[in-house]
Design an enzyme around this catalytic site. Structure first.
Site, PDB file in Angstrom:
ATOM      1  CE1 TYR A  58      -1.680   1.506  14.889  1.00 38.58           C
ATOM      2  CE2 TYR A  58      -3.117   2.523  16.542  1.00 38.58           C
ATOM      3  CZ  TYR A  58      -2.757   1.589  15.589  1.00 38.58           C
ATOM      4  OH  TYR A  58      -3.569   0.756  15.259  1.00 38.58           O
ATOM      5  CB  THR A 111      -4.596  -9.074  14.881  1.00 38.22           C
ATOM      6  OG1 THR A 111      -3.999  -8.055  15.201  1.00 38.22           O
ATOM      7  CG2 THR A 111      -6.185  -8.859  14.663  1.00 38.22           C
ATOM      8  CB  VAL A 122      -1.095  -0.001   0.984  1.00 35.53           C
ATOM      9  CG1 VAL A 122      -2.034  -1.159   1.002  1.00 35.53           C
ATOM     10  CG2 VAL A 122      -0.175   0.276   2.435  1.00 35.53           C
ATOM     11  CB  VAL A 163      -8.467  -6.979  17.371  1.00 36.31           C
ATOM     12  CG1 VAL A 163      -9.420  -7.916  16.469  1.00 36.31           C
ATOM     13  CG2 VAL A 163      -9.451  -5.477  17.394  1.00 36.31           C
ATOM     14  CG  ASN A 171      -7.101  -4.562   7.395  1.00 40.90           C
ATOM     15  OD1 ASN A 171      -7.717  -4.443   8.481  1.00 40.90           O
ATOM     16  ND2 ASN A 171      -6.184  -5.759   7.344  1.00 40.90           N
TER      17      ASN A 171
HETATM   18  N1  LIG Z   1      -5.175  -5.506  16.286  1.00 37.01           N
HETATM   19  C1  LIG Z   1      -5.618  -4.473  17.039  1.00 37.01           C
HETATM   20  O1  LIG Z   1      -5.777  -4.416  18.485  1.00 37.01           O
HETATM   21  C2  LIG Z   1      -6.159  -3.209  16.089  1.00 37.01           C
HETATM   22  C3  LIG Z   1      -7.090  -2.203  16.928  1.00 37.01           C
HETATM   23  C4  LIG Z   1      -7.316  -1.204  16.160  1.00 37.01           C
HETATM   24  C5  LIG Z   1      -6.922  -1.060  14.888  1.00 37.01           C
HETATM   25  N2  LIG Z   1      -6.134  -2.007  14.068  1.00 37.01           N
HETATM   26  C6  LIG Z   1      -5.883  -1.886  13.037  1.00 37.01           C
HETATM   27  O2  LIG Z   1      -6.351  -2.720  12.073  1.00 37.01           O
HETATM   28  C7  LIG Z   1      -5.603  -3.203  10.963  1.00 37.01           C
HETATM   29  C8  LIG Z   1      -5.367  -4.478  10.692  1.00 37.01           C
HETATM   30  O3  LIG Z   1      -4.349  -5.020  11.627  1.00 37.01           O
HETATM   31  P1  LIG Z   1      -4.226  -6.408  12.247  1.00 37.01           P
HETATM   32  O4  LIG Z   1      -4.600  -6.108  13.802  1.00 37.01           O
HETATM   33  O5  LIG Z   1      -5.216  -7.241  11.757  1.00 37.01           O
HETATM   34  O6  LIG Z   1      -2.744  -6.619  12.238  1.00 37.01           O
HETATM   35  P2  LIG Z   1      -2.004  -7.856  11.327  1.00 37.01           P
HETATM   36  O7  LIG Z   1      -0.604  -7.471  11.572  1.00 37.01           O
HETATM   37  O8  LIG Z   1      -2.406  -9.097  11.650  1.00 37.01           O
HETATM   38  O9  LIG Z   1      -2.804  -7.153   9.885  1.00 37.01           O
HETATM   39  C9  LIG Z   1      -2.034  -6.148   9.208  1.00 37.01           C
HETATM   40  C10 LIG Z   1      -1.752  -6.600   7.851  1.00 37.01           C
HETATM   41  O10 LIG Z   1      -1.085  -5.449   7.166  1.00 37.01           O
HETATM   42  C11 LIG Z   1      -0.106  -5.942   6.168  1.00 37.01           C
HETATM   43  N3  LIG Z   1       0.725  -4.917   5.652  1.00 37.01           N
HETATM   44  C12 LIG Z   1       1.673  -4.192   6.442  1.00 37.01           C
HETATM   45  N4  LIG Z   1       2.318  -3.266   5.624  1.00 37.01           N
HETATM   46  C13 LIG Z   1       1.831  -3.233   4.405  1.00 37.01           C
HETATM   47  C14 LIG Z   1       1.792  -2.852   3.251  1.00 37.01           C
HETATM   48  N5  LIG Z   1       2.702  -1.894   3.112  1.00 37.01           N
HETATM   49  N6  LIG Z   1       1.067  -3.023   2.127  1.00 37.01           N
HETATM   50  C15 LIG Z   1       0.217  -3.952   2.088  1.00 37.01           C
HETATM   51  N7  LIG Z   1      -0.020  -4.553   3.286  1.00 37.01           N
HETATM   52  C16 LIG Z   1       0.645  -4.385   4.529  1.00 37.01           C
HETATM   53  C17 LIG Z   1       0.691  -6.765   7.209  1.00 37.01           C
HETATM   54  O11 LIG Z   1       1.382  -7.930   6.254  1.00 37.01           O
HETATM   55  C18 LIG Z   1      -0.663  -7.504   7.836  1.00 37.01           C
HETATM   56  O12 LIG Z   1      -1.292  -8.792   7.156  1.00 37.01           O
HETATM   57  C19 LIG Z   1      -4.458  -1.937  10.985  1.00 37.01           C
HETATM   58  O13 LIG Z   1      -4.574  -0.768  10.081  1.00 37.01           O
HETATM   59  C20 LIG Z   1      -4.505  -1.817  12.339  1.00 37.01           C
HETATM   60  O14 LIG Z   1      -3.713  -0.430  12.830  1.00 37.01           O
HETATM   61  C21 LIG Z   1      -5.902  -3.034  14.918  1.00 37.01           C
END
Ligand SMILES: NC(=O)c1ccc[n+]([C@@H]2O[C@H](COP(=O)([O-])OP(=O)(O)OC[C@H]3O[C@@H](n4cnc5c(N)ncnc54)[C@H](O)[C@@H]3O)[C@@H](O)[C@H]2O)c1
Length: 237
Positions: free
Chosen positions: A123, A158, A32, A156, A58
C-alpha cells in the site's frame, strides 16, 4: 458530476442521492485497471457535457501484512488499481484537458505515501508512487493550464476495510474498527479538496496531527523522526 466505479449498486445510490439534491449527475460503470474502460468514460463526458473540469482519481483498495508474509503475486493487483489506476486516469483525460485549455487532476494518495508505516509495504509503495506522479505532473502540466492536487489523509470513515487484501485474515476487521473510530469523514475531506481546487493548492493533508507528523518527517533527521513518532504514539495512546 459523473461517478465511475466498479461497484454499480453503490455508484447508483450516490447518483440518486446527488440527483435528489438537484444536481445533474450520472453513474458510469468503470474499472480503473482498464484503459479502455476509462476511455469510454471520457467519451461519454465529451458527448454529454463537452468535456470535464476536474478528474478525481479516487479508486483504491487496502492491503496490509509484513513484507515477509506477502508474495510477489500480491503486489501486481494492488499496484494495478492504486497506482496504475491513477496513471491511466491522468493519461486518458489529459488530451481532453489540453484540448479545453484547462483542467484539474485530484489524485488520491494517503498519509501512508508520506510516512511509509511498517507492515504496509505494498500500500505504501502505491501511495508514494501517486505522490511522486502528482509532483511530477504538477510541474509538467502547469504550462498547459492543468493543475494537480494530491490528497494524503490518515484514517477516514469509509468502506475501505471491505477491500482489505493480504495474508492476515483479521486485518480487515482491525481496519474497520480504526475507520469507525476515525474523526475524519469523506465529506470533510471532500470539502478540503474543493477549497484546494479553488485555490490551486497542491497538497491536501487533512488533520492537524497528521500534518505535524509529516512536517516532523520533512524537517528532522530520520533517527530523530522515528523517536518523535514513538513519543507521539505514547502520548496519544
Ligand atoms: N479511508 C481511509 O482511511 C483512506 C485514507 C487514505 C487514503 N484513502 C484512499 O482514498 C481512496 C478512496 O477510498 P475510500 O476510503 O473511500 O474507500 P472505499 O472502499 O469506500 O472507496 C473506494 C472505491 O474504489 C472503488 N474501486 C475499487 N477498485 C476499483 C476499480 N478497479 N475500478 C474502479 N473503482 C474501483 C470501490 O468500488 C470503492 O467504491 C482510496 O484510494 C484509498 O486508498 C483512504
Amino acid at each position: 458530476v459523473c461517478i465511475g466505479d466498479v461497484h454499480a449498486e453503490r455508484g447508483r445510490d450516490t447518483e440518486r442521492e446527488l440527483q435528489e439534491m438537484g444536481l445533474e449527475c450520472v453513474f458510469v460503470s468503470c474499472d480503473v485497471t482498464s484503459e479502455k474502460s476509462l476511455f469510454e468514460v471520457s467519451q461519454t463526458l465529451d458527448e454529454r457535457w463537452g468535456g470535464v473540469d476536474v478528474v478525481v482519481n479516487n479508486a483504491g483498495v487496502a492491503h496490509a501484512g509484513t513484507f515477509d508474509a506477502t508474495d510477489l503475486e500480491d503486489w501486481q493487483p494492488v499496484i494495478d488499481i492504486n497506482l496504475l489506476g491513477v496513471v491511466r486516469g491522468c493519461k486518458v483525460f489529459l488530451p481532453t484537458f489540453k484540448r479545453q485549455g484547462h483542467g484539474h487532476f485530484v489524485n488520491m494518495a494517503s498519509v501512508a505515501g508520506l510516512l511509509s508505516p511498517p507492515n504496509m509495504s505494498i500500500y505504501n509503495v502505491t501511495k508514494t508512487g501517486v505522490v511522486s506522479l502528482s509532483e511530477t505532473l504538477r510541474e509538467e502540466l502547469r504550462p498547459h493550464n492543468v493543475f494537480v492536487t494530491v490528497v494524503c489523509p490518515a484514517f477516514v470513515k469509509t468502506n475501505l476495510a471491505e477491500s482489505m487484501r493480504g495474508p492476515d485474515p483479521k486485518a480487515g476487521a482491525r481496519l474497520e474498527a480504526i475507520l469507525d473510530a476515525a474523526s475524519l469523514t469523506a465529506e470533510g475531506v471532500a470539502n478540503e479538496i474543493f477549497v484546494a481546487i479553488e485555490k490551486g493548492q497542491f497538497w491536501v493533508v487533512p488533520g492537524r496531527q497528521t500534518r505535524y507528523i509529516w512536517y516532523l518527517k520533512r524537517w528532522l533527521p530520520l533517527p530523530a523522526f522515528s523517536l518523535a513518532v514513538r513519543l507521539l504514539k505514547r502520548l496519544f495512546r
